[in-house]
Structure formats: structure tokens, C-alpha cells
Design a protein around this motif. Sequence first.
Motif, PDB file in Angstrom:
ATOM      1  N   THR A   1       0.305  -6.811   1.948  1.00  0.00           N
ATOM      2  CA  THR A   1       1.637  -7.003   1.381  1.00  0.00           C
ATOM      3  C   THR A   1       1.748  -6.420  -0.024  1.00  0.00           C
ATOM      4  OG1 THR A   1       2.018  -9.004   2.681  1.00  0.00           O
ATOM      5  CG2 THR A   1       3.368  -8.706   0.727  1.00  0.00           C
ATOM      6  N   LEU A   2       0.791  -6.737  -0.874  1.00  0.00           N
ATOM      7  CA  LEU A   2       0.848  -6.276  -2.264  1.00  0.00           C
ATOM      8  C   LEU A   2       0.851  -4.751  -2.345  1.00  0.00           C
ATOM      9  CD1 LEU A   2       0.890  -6.847  -5.258  1.00  0.00           C
ATOM     10  CD2 LEU A   2      -1.597  -7.084  -5.218  1.00  0.00           C
ATOM     11  N   ALA A   3       0.041  -4.092  -1.535  1.00  0.00           N
ATOM     12  CA  ALA A   3      -0.003  -2.628  -1.542  1.00  0.00           C
ATOM     13  C   ALA A   3       1.342  -2.041  -1.140  1.00  0.00           C
ATOM     14  CB  ALA A   3      -1.103  -2.139  -0.595  1.00  0.00           C
ATOM     15  N   GLU A   4       1.992  -2.669  -0.155  1.00  0.00           N
ATOM     16  CA  GLU A   4       3.317  -2.190   0.266  1.00  0.00           C
ATOM     17  C   GLU A   4       4.337  -2.380  -0.847  1.00  0.00           C
ATOM     18  OE1 GLU A   4       4.179  -0.615   2.966  1.00  0.00           O
ATOM     19  OE2 GLU A   4       2.204  -0.686   3.897  1.00  0.00           O
TER      20      GLU A   4
ATOM     21  N   GLN B   1       3.721  -2.474  -4.069  1.00  0.00           N
ATOM     22  CA  GLN B   1       3.410  -1.503  -5.117  1.00  0.00           C
ATOM     23  C   GLN B   1       3.985  -0.133  -4.783  1.00  0.00           C
ATOM     24  OE1 GLN B   1      -0.839  -1.975  -5.039  1.00  0.00           O
ATOM     25  NE2 GLN B   1      -0.875  -3.431  -6.744  1.00  0.00           N
ATOM     26  N   ALA B   2       3.875   0.250  -3.526  1.00  0.00           N
ATOM     27  CA  ALA B   2       4.414   1.544  -3.095  1.00  0.00           C
ATOM     28  C   ALA B   2       5.938   1.563  -3.196  1.00  0.00           C
ATOM     29  CB  ALA B   2       3.968   1.834  -1.666  1.00  0.00           C
ATOM     30  N   LEU B   3       6.575   0.471  -2.782  1.00  0.00           N
ATOM     31  CA  LEU B   3       8.037   0.387  -2.883  1.00  0.00           C
ATOM     32  C   LEU B   3       8.495   0.460  -4.331  1.00  0.00           C
ATOM     33  CD1 LEU B   3       8.961  -2.378  -0.262  1.00  0.00           C
ATOM     34  CD2 LEU B   3       9.713   0.015  -0.240  1.00  0.00           C
ATOM     35  N   HIS B   4       7.758  -0.212  -5.215  1.00  0.00           N
ATOM     36  CA  HIS B   4       8.139  -0.195  -6.629  1.00  0.00           C
ATOM     37  C   HIS B   4       7.989   1.202  -7.223  1.00  0.00           C
ATOM     38  CE1 HIS B   4       8.652  -1.455 -10.767  1.00  0.00           C
ATOM     39  NE2 HIS B   4       7.486  -0.895 -11.067  1.00  0.00           N
ATOM     40  N   ARG B   5       6.928   1.922  -6.850  1.00  0.00           N
ATOM     41  CA  ARG B   5       6.751   3.291  -7.364  1.00  0.00           C
ATOM     42  C   ARG B   5       7.877   4.204  -6.888  1.00  0.00           C
ATOM     43  NH1 ARG B   5       1.207   2.142  -6.229  1.00  0.00           N
ATOM     44  NH2 ARG B   5       1.412   3.139  -4.168  1.00  0.00           N
ATOM     45  N   GLU B   6       8.365   3.952  -5.688  1.00  0.00           N
ATOM     46  CA  GLU B   6       9.434   4.790  -5.129  1.00  0.00           C
ATOM     47  C   GLU B   6      10.803   4.412  -5.683  1.00  0.00           C
ATOM     48  OE1 GLU B   6      11.137   6.109  -0.706  1.00  0.00           O
ATOM     49  OE2 GLU B   6       9.352   4.821  -0.909  1.00  0.00           O
ATOM     50  N   HIS B   7      10.994   3.118  -5.966  1.00  0.00           N
ATOM     51  CA  HIS B   7      12.287   2.632  -6.484  1.00  0.00           C
ATOM     52  C   HIS B   7      12.023   1.770  -7.718  1.00  0.00           C
ATOM     53  CE1 HIS B   7      14.015   3.920  -2.614  1.00  0.00           C
ATOM     54  NE2 HIS B   7      13.010   3.286  -2.042  1.00  0.00           N
ATOM     55  N   THR B   8      11.632   2.418  -8.793  1.00  0.00           N
ATOM     56  CA  THR B   8      11.177   1.699  -9.989  1.00  0.00           C
ATOM     57  C   THR B   8      12.243   0.781 -10.573  1.00  0.00           C
ATOM     58  OG1 THR B   8       9.758   3.591 -10.508  1.00  0.00           O
ATOM     59  CG2 THR B   8      10.118   1.980 -12.256  1.00  0.00           C
ATOM     60  N   LYS B   9      13.480   1.208 -10.556  1.00  0.00           N
ATOM     61  CA  LYS B   9      14.537   0.448 -11.222  1.00  0.00           C
ATOM     62  C   LYS B   9      15.112  -0.678 -10.379  1.00  0.00           C
ATOM     63  CE  LYS B   9      16.048   4.213 -14.263  1.00  0.00           C
ATOM     64  NZ  LYS B   9      17.195   5.056 -14.698  1.00  0.00           N
ATOM     65  N   THR B  10      14.978  -0.580  -9.080  1.00  0.00           N
ATOM     66  CA  THR B  10      15.660  -1.560  -8.220  1.00  0.00           C
ATOM     67  C   THR B  10      14.727  -2.472  -7.435  1.00  0.00           C
ATOM     68  OG1 THR B  10      15.817   0.089  -6.448  1.00  0.00           O
ATOM     69  CG2 THR B  10      17.699  -0.098  -7.958  1.00  0.00           C
ATOM     70  N   VAL B  11      13.462  -2.123  -7.302  1.00  0.00           N
ATOM     71  CA  VAL B  11      12.522  -2.943  -6.539  1.00  0.00           C
ATOM     72  C   VAL B  11      11.460  -3.510  -7.480  1.00  0.00           C
ATOM     73  CG1 VAL B  11      10.793  -3.006  -4.714  1.00  0.00           C
ATOM     74  CG2 VAL B  11      12.871  -1.646  -4.420  1.00  0.00           C
ATOM     75  N   HIS B  12      11.353  -4.842  -7.512  1.00  0.00           N
ATOM     76  CA  HIS B  12      10.383  -5.517  -8.364  1.00  0.00           C
ATOM     77  C   HIS B  12       9.623  -6.550  -7.527  1.00  0.00           C
ATOM     78  CE1 HIS B  12      12.495  -3.726 -11.796  1.00  0.00           C
ATOM     79  NE2 HIS B  12      13.614  -4.098 -11.187  1.00  0.00           N
ATOM     80  N   TYR B  13       8.506  -6.997  -8.038  1.00  0.00           N
ATOM     81  CA  TYR B  13       7.727  -7.985  -7.287  1.00  0.00           C
ATOM     82  C   TYR B  13       6.916  -8.853  -8.240  1.00  0.00           C
ATOM     83  CZ  TYR B  13       3.753  -4.809  -8.015  1.00  0.00           C
ATOM     84  OH  TYR B  13       2.785  -4.018  -8.582  1.00  0.00           O
ATOM     85  N   ARG B  14       6.557 -10.033  -7.741  1.00  0.00           N
ATOM     86  CA  ARG B  14       5.629 -10.942  -8.408  1.00  0.00           C
ATOM     87  C   ARG B  14       4.567 -11.328  -7.394  1.00  0.00           C
ATOM     88  NH1 ARG B  14       8.785 -15.370 -12.287  1.00  0.00           N
ATOM     89  NH2 ARG B  14       9.135 -13.917 -14.026  1.00  0.00           N
ATOM     90  N   SER B  15       3.319 -11.119  -7.765  1.00  0.00           N
ATOM     91  CA  SER B  15       2.208 -11.446  -6.878  1.00  0.00           C
ATOM     92  C   SER B  15       1.409 -12.587  -7.495  1.00  0.00           C
ATOM     93  CB  SER B  15       1.310 -10.225  -6.673  1.00  0.00           C
ATOM     94  OG  SER B  15       0.231 -10.537  -5.817  1.00  0.00           O
TER      95      SER B  15
ATOM     96  N   VAL C   1       0.878 -15.831 -12.049  1.00  0.00           N
ATOM     97  CA  VAL C   1       1.150 -14.471 -11.598  1.00  0.00           C
ATOM     98  C   VAL C   1      -0.045 -13.572 -11.880  1.00  0.00           C
ATOM     99  CG1 VAL C   1       2.638 -12.452 -11.878  1.00  0.00           C
ATOM    100  CG2 VAL C   1       3.626 -14.751 -11.944  1.00  0.00           C
ATOM    101  N   ARG C   2      -0.543 -12.915 -10.834  1.00  0.00           N
ATOM    102  CA  ARG C   2      -1.655 -11.978 -10.993  1.00  0.00           C
ATOM    103  C   ARG C   2      -1.138 -10.596 -11.379  1.00  0.00           C
ATOM    104  NH1 ARG C   2      -5.356 -10.412  -5.878  1.00  0.00           N
ATOM    105  NH2 ARG C   2      -3.341  -9.549  -5.247  1.00  0.00           N
ATOM    106  N   GLU C   3      -0.021 -10.213 -10.765  1.00  0.00           N
ATOM    107  CA  GLU C   3       0.556  -8.882 -11.048  1.00  0.00           C
ATOM    108  C   GLU C   3       2.064  -8.967 -10.924  1.00  0.00           C
ATOM    109  OE1 GLU C   3       0.454  -4.415  -9.068  1.00  0.00           O
ATOM    110  OE2 GLU C   3      -1.357  -5.664  -8.992  1.00  0.00           O
ATOM    111  N   GLU C   4       2.748  -8.269 -11.810  1.00  0.00           N
ATOM    112  CA  GLU C   4       4.218  -8.307 -11.817  1.00  0.00           C
ATOM    113  C   GLU C   4       4.758  -6.970 -12.263  1.00  0.00           C
ATOM    114  OE1 GLU C   4       7.769 -11.122 -13.681  1.00  0.00           O
ATOM    115  OE2 GLU C   4       5.735 -11.244 -14.453  1.00  0.00           O
ATOM    116  N   ARG C   5       5.754  -6.514 -11.553  1.00  0.00           N
ATOM    117  CA  ARG C   5       6.398  -5.245 -11.922  1.00  0.00           C
ATOM    118  C   ARG C   5       7.920  -5.367 -11.785  1.00  0.00           C
ATOM    119  NH1 ARG C   5       2.053  -4.543 -13.499  1.00  0.00           N
ATOM    120  NH2 ARG C   5       0.623  -2.801 -13.187  1.00  0.00           N
TER     121      ARG C   5
END
Length: 283
Positions: free
Chosen positions: A23-26, A28-42, A279-283
Motif C-alpha cells: 500500500t505505502l509503495a502505491e 508514494q507512486a501516486l504522490h510523485r505523479e500527483h504531488t499537489k493533489t494526492v497526499h498520504y499519512r502512513s 506517523v512514520r511517513e507523510e507527504r
Amino acid sequence: MTLAGTEIIPEYVFVDDGSTDHTLAELQALHREHTKTVHYRSFSRNFGKESALLAGLQATTGDYVAVMDVDLQDPPELLPKMLKMIEAEDYDCVGTVQRERRGQSRVRAFLSTSFYRVINRISGVHIEPNARDYRLMTRQFVDTVIELPEFNRFSKGLFSWVGFKTTYLAYESQPRAAGTTHWSLRQLFAYSIEGIIDFSDVPLKLATWVGSGSCLLSLVGLIIVMVRALTVGGSAAGWPSLVVIMLLIGGIQLFCLGILGQYISKIYLETKHRPQYLVREER
């Protein structure tokens, strides 16, 4: 989502609740592709549904906030209608209710219906039966929910407790897009007990009533024994009945202590002031 004039600018916030798959890898990939609109908290580990829901709400910045499960059982096509109801009819929250529970056993459906009946009878807050977490809320509504400080959270109850102008849309449940639920009957039962304890003190009153009734029955029994001894004479030996009575009274005491212990455990968790999640990782 944020309104810019007549244009709607969507923003997606995903919460990874300590998953062990990719899940986290997916994300991360979505965030790199849509930096301004896709965010996540792991999260650093699995903290549970309530913590994940709170984390998602706290990460949002838009004028309107929608909560959805990623299994796609919540139909996204309802969102335009929900937004229209908020804007045209001045609602603060538009929630959803399942008409039926496809793919769910009769036992689960019965227990779910029974839970809503019980909690709405003993709680001062009405919780819409079969309500989903899927809902669209205004910024004010979300900020109010976030401000509630308690550690033990039951979101469906909190959404109802804060009030505001709320309505519900009914829809047919959708099959999961992939995967299976990880909620067992035991976990659902524990979650139901938590909701009842968080929003009602009736179990404490029940313990008082049961204890009072036990004392009253014991007093009546004592009077009967004394009257019989004075009028008839000593009674015959009755060890089996005595043991049963002792076990009954002991069981009632343990039952009442168990109820009291549940409330004390909630107080204990509140006084620790631990964070809801890490939170371990957040973007």
C-alpha cells in the motif's frame, strides 16, 4: 475538496493504517505523479479505524471533506448530489445509509440492527441505523469533530453528538472491489461495546440495579429462613442449593465489577494523554 469560484479542486488524503502489503509503495507512486493533489499519512503500526479516520480529517484543508473507504463499497457518484444538498439546502453534513447489507451474513446483520436499537434506547445521542462513515461535511463540521479531545473515539456517535444540520442518503450496498474484510464478529462486538460505553452510563446504572435486586432478594430470603426457623423448626440440609446461590451472587458481583472496570479502563486511557497515532511517513 476546495471551491475556487465555480471550479472544484479535489484533494485526496490516504491513510495507511500500518499495512503490511504494498500500500505505502502505491501511495508514494501516486504522490510523485500527483504531488499537489494526492497526499498520504502512513502510521508506524496499526492504530485502528478510529485513529485512521481522525488522522485523515486532521490532514484535510478543503472547504468540504468527504470520508470514504478504499474498498469502493461507497459509491463516489453520490458526491455531486451530496455537494448539491449542502450548497442548496444549507446542510452541514450529508451522510449515507445502506438499504441492505449485501455479502453479509444474517447473523452480522441481526447483530448490527440490534446494536443500533440498544444504543439509541440507552444513549442521549441518536445514531442513524446502518449509517456508513461515508459522508460529506463542511469545514466547520470537520473542525468541530477534530476539536473533541477524547482518546476513546466512536466516530458515528461523535458525528451525531456535535449536532449541526445533517441528513442522510440511502443507497444500495456495493460489493468490494478487492480483498475481504478483516473485521471479525469478536472485533465488531468489542467495537459495539466501546460505542455503548462511550455514549451511555446505563451499564453503570444496570450494575446498580442488579446489585440492589440481589441484596433485596437476599434480604427476603433471610426473612423467610428466620420465620421458618421460628415457626416450623430447623430446615433440612441443602448444600447444593446453597452452592448455587453463592455462585449466583458471586457471578452478579463479578458482572457488576466487569462493567465498572470497563469505565475505569476508559478513564485510565484518557489520563495517559498518549497520541491517537504515530506517523512514520507523510507527504
